[in-house]
Design an enzyme around this catalytic site. Structure first.
Site, PDB file in Angstrom:
ATOM      1  N   TYR A   1      -5.639   2.916  -0.294  1.00  0.00           N
ATOM      2  CA  TYR A   1      -6.561   1.810  -0.576  1.00  0.00           C
ATOM      3  C   TYR A   1      -6.457   0.787   0.541  1.00  0.00           C
ATOM      4  O   TYR A   1      -5.361   0.445   0.978  1.00  0.00           O
ATOM      5  CB  TYR A   1      -6.189   1.156  -1.908  1.00  0.00           C
TER       6      TYR A   1
ATOM      7  N   ASP B   1      -2.010  -0.129   7.840  1.00  0.00           N
ATOM      8  CA  ASP B   1      -2.316  -1.123   6.818  1.00  0.00           C
ATOM      9  C   ASP B   1      -1.000  -1.434   6.106  1.00  0.00           C
ATOM     10  O   ASP B   1      -0.572  -0.711   5.208  1.00  0.00           O
ATOM     11  CB  ASP B   1      -3.367  -0.578   5.846  1.00  0.00           C
TER      12      ASP B   1
ATOM     13  N   LYS C   1      -0.613  -9.941   0.998  1.00  0.00           N
ATOM     14  CA  LYS C   1       0.416 -10.025  -0.040  1.00  0.00           C
ATOM     15  C   LYS C   1       1.618 -10.885   0.396  1.00  0.00           C
ATOM     16  O   LYS C   1       1.502 -12.095   0.426  1.00  0.00           O
ATOM     17  CB  LYS C   1       0.777  -8.616  -0.522  1.00  0.00           C
TER      18      LYS C   1
HETATM   19  C1  LIG Z   1      -3.805  -4.942  -1.795  1.00  0.00           C
HETATM   20  C2  LIG Z   1      -4.165  -4.120  -0.629  1.00  0.00           C
HETATM   21  C3  LIG Z   1      -5.289  -4.389   0.173  1.00  0.00           C
HETATM   22  C4  LIG Z   1      -6.303  -5.425  -0.198  1.00  0.00           C
HETATM   23  O1  LIG Z   1      -5.777  -6.718  -0.179  1.00  0.00           O
HETATM   24  P1  LIG Z   1      -6.534  -7.869  -1.034  1.00  0.00           P
HETATM   25  O2  LIG Z   1      -5.751  -9.097  -0.662  1.00  0.00           O
HETATM   26  O3  LIG Z   1      -6.427  -7.470  -2.449  1.00  0.00           O
HETATM   27  O4  LIG Z   1      -7.932  -7.917  -0.544  1.00  0.00           O
HETATM   28  C5  LIG Z   1      -5.470  -3.656   1.330  1.00  0.00           C
HETATM   29  N1  LIG Z   1      -4.614  -2.704   1.679  1.00  0.00           N
HETATM   30  C6  LIG Z   1      -3.527  -2.383   0.928  1.00  0.00           C
HETATM   31  C7  LIG Z   1      -2.604  -1.324   1.396  1.00  0.00           C
HETATM   32  C8  LIG Z   1      -3.289  -3.071  -0.257  1.00  0.00           C
HETATM   33  O5  LIG Z   1      -2.254  -2.728  -1.019  1.00  0.00           O
END
Ligand SMILES: *Cc1c(COP(=O)(O)O)cnc(C)c1O
Length: 425
Positions: A143, A238, A266
């Site tokens: 994701y 990511d 995060k």
């Molecule tokens: C949570 C997450 C996102 C998206 O971040 P948001 O702050 O919710 O937009 C993107 N990549 C990864 C791996 C994530 O866990």
């Protein structure tokens, strides 16, 4: 007792889609009423009916220090005294960029945005601008936020097509997103062969944590580094979850594999909304106002969020023992599950990230992750919730251990998990 949560959920559903501002919070896949939260401190989260629970959601990752760390709260209070937002540069943003470059050396230059979604979307735009290519490769089950081009699933002719994974996303927006299998080098090779000199970047969660936790197989990240380099494509890690979670320098430090671009979110916001994307000078020079890749944000580098993030990173940097402590606590939980459930479950753990899959298979990719029995997960989740342990209301999310979890919290958690699994298996 969840009377007040039920009332609020009913009220919420009248004016908020599904009663929540992000779908997983609705507890849909576990068939329960979501708890409305009143407060959280340290390892504990308290709902509006006064139930205090040991929290392993930790806001989906940001809470590595636990909730409301006094030093972070103090910095936020202080920052509020100077005004909430200026739409102009601040000294703290310089300190943040310098600290990021120190902790994650590949992020020589970085840009702050307001969410992980924005960070990944922007990094991909930079990769396309830099390589002058349109296609990207992502992995099934990873994701990267909810931007149009990343909400895809593999089409029936997996090699050539991918299709939107959400209504409202035009097929035209996803036709340049190719989908490979996590931990499967051959699936990546095939895409590079079928699309010579067309792939701008491979974007990957270096530890997949959005199909449950799935660590990379030995050599997989090294392989991605090599194949992207050989084909003139960029490698994007990511690290929205893994950044500052696996190690201070993220997954790239942990695995000794250096990507071209990195995205953060995060933890980097310390509980406030921040995303970051960054990389080498030469690549990041593409970003406006220096270069032709446009990206902007009214609240980017927001002073309150930056204060929270900066203090969180400083606390982590000052305390080299933290990652060892996280490791030990998470390991204790993983061992308890293995002892209690044996071969009936698969426990994937790396550092303070773990997932319990109700499947006898080894979970190494999306296919094996979805072999998990989600009805059993729902049963497990419900038992834990009823016994004061708050975990992810979905099989396909991680359990996050924080530095605020005490030895006693872990022992309590292990006892509840043991009782639950013994009753189920
Ligand atoms: C949570 C997450 C996102 C998206 O971040 P948001 O702050 O919710 O937009 C993107 N990549 C990864 C791996 C994530 O866990």
């Amino acid at each position: 007792m969840d009377t007040r949560s039920r009332e609020l959920f009913e009220a919420a559903k009248r004016h908020i889609p599904g009663g929540v501002n992000s779908p997983v919070r609705a507890f849909g896949s576990v068939g329960r009423t979501p708890r409305f939260i009143a407060s959280a401190h340290g390892s504990r989260i308290v709902d509006v009916d006064g139930n205090e629970m040991i929290d392993y959601v930790c806001s989906w990752g940001p809470g590595i220090l636990g909730h409301a760390h006094p030093r972070v709260i103090e910095k936020v209070r202080e920052a509020c005294g100077y005004g909430l937002t200026y739409g102009a540069p601040t000294e703290q943003e310089v300190q943040m960029a310098e600290l990021l470059a120190e902790l994650i050396p590949s992020m020589e230059v970085s840009r702050l945005v307001s969410s992980g979604t924005e960070a990944v979307m922007s990094a991909i735009r930079v990769a396309r601008g830099y390589t002058k290519r349109d296609k990207i490769v992502k992995f099934k089950g990873c994701y990267h936020g909810h931007s149009d081009g990343l909400l895809v699933k593999a089409g029936s002719a997996a090699l050539t097509t991918s299709v939107p994974d959400s209504a409202g996303v035009p097929a035209d927006y996803t036709k340049n997103t190719l989908v490979a299998q996590y931990n499967d080098p051959a699936s990546v090779e095939e895409l590079f062969q079928a699309n010579p000199e067309e792939i701008a970047a491979v974007v990957v969660e270096p530890v997949a944590a959005n199909m449950g936790v799935v660590p990379p197989a030995p050599g997989f990240l090294e392989f991605l580094r090599e194949i992207t380099k050989q084909n003139g494509a960029l490698l994007i890690f990511d690290e929205v979850i893994t950044g500052f979670r696996l190690a201070l320098g993220g997954a790239q430090e942990y695995f000794h594999v250096t990507p071209d671009l990195t995205t953060l979110g995060k933890i980097v916001g310390g509980g406030m909304p921040i995303g970051v994307y960054g990389g080498k000078h030469e690549i990041m020079e593409m970003v406006s106002p220096l270069g032709p890749v446009y990206q902007a944000g009214t609240l980017s580098g927001n002073p309150i969020a930056t204060a929270a993030g900066l203090e969180t990173l400083r606390i982590l940097r000052e305390d080299p023992g933290i990652y060892q402590r996280l490791e030990e606590k998470a390991q204790r939980i993983a061992e308890t599950v293995r002892e209690a459930a044996g071969e009936a479950v698969c426990v994937n753990r790396i550092g303070s990230l773990l997932s319990i899959f109700f499947t006898p298979e080894q979970v190494t990719d999306h296919e094996s992750a979805v072999s998990s029995d989600t009805a059993r997960y729902a049963e497990y989740f419900g038992y834990l919730l009823d016994h004061g342990i708050y975990t992810a209301p979905s099989q396909f999310e991680a359990m996050f251990v924080s530095d605020a979890h005490t030895g006693e919290d872990i022992e309590t958690t292990c006892r509840v998990i043991r009782d639950c699994l013994r009753g189920m298996i």
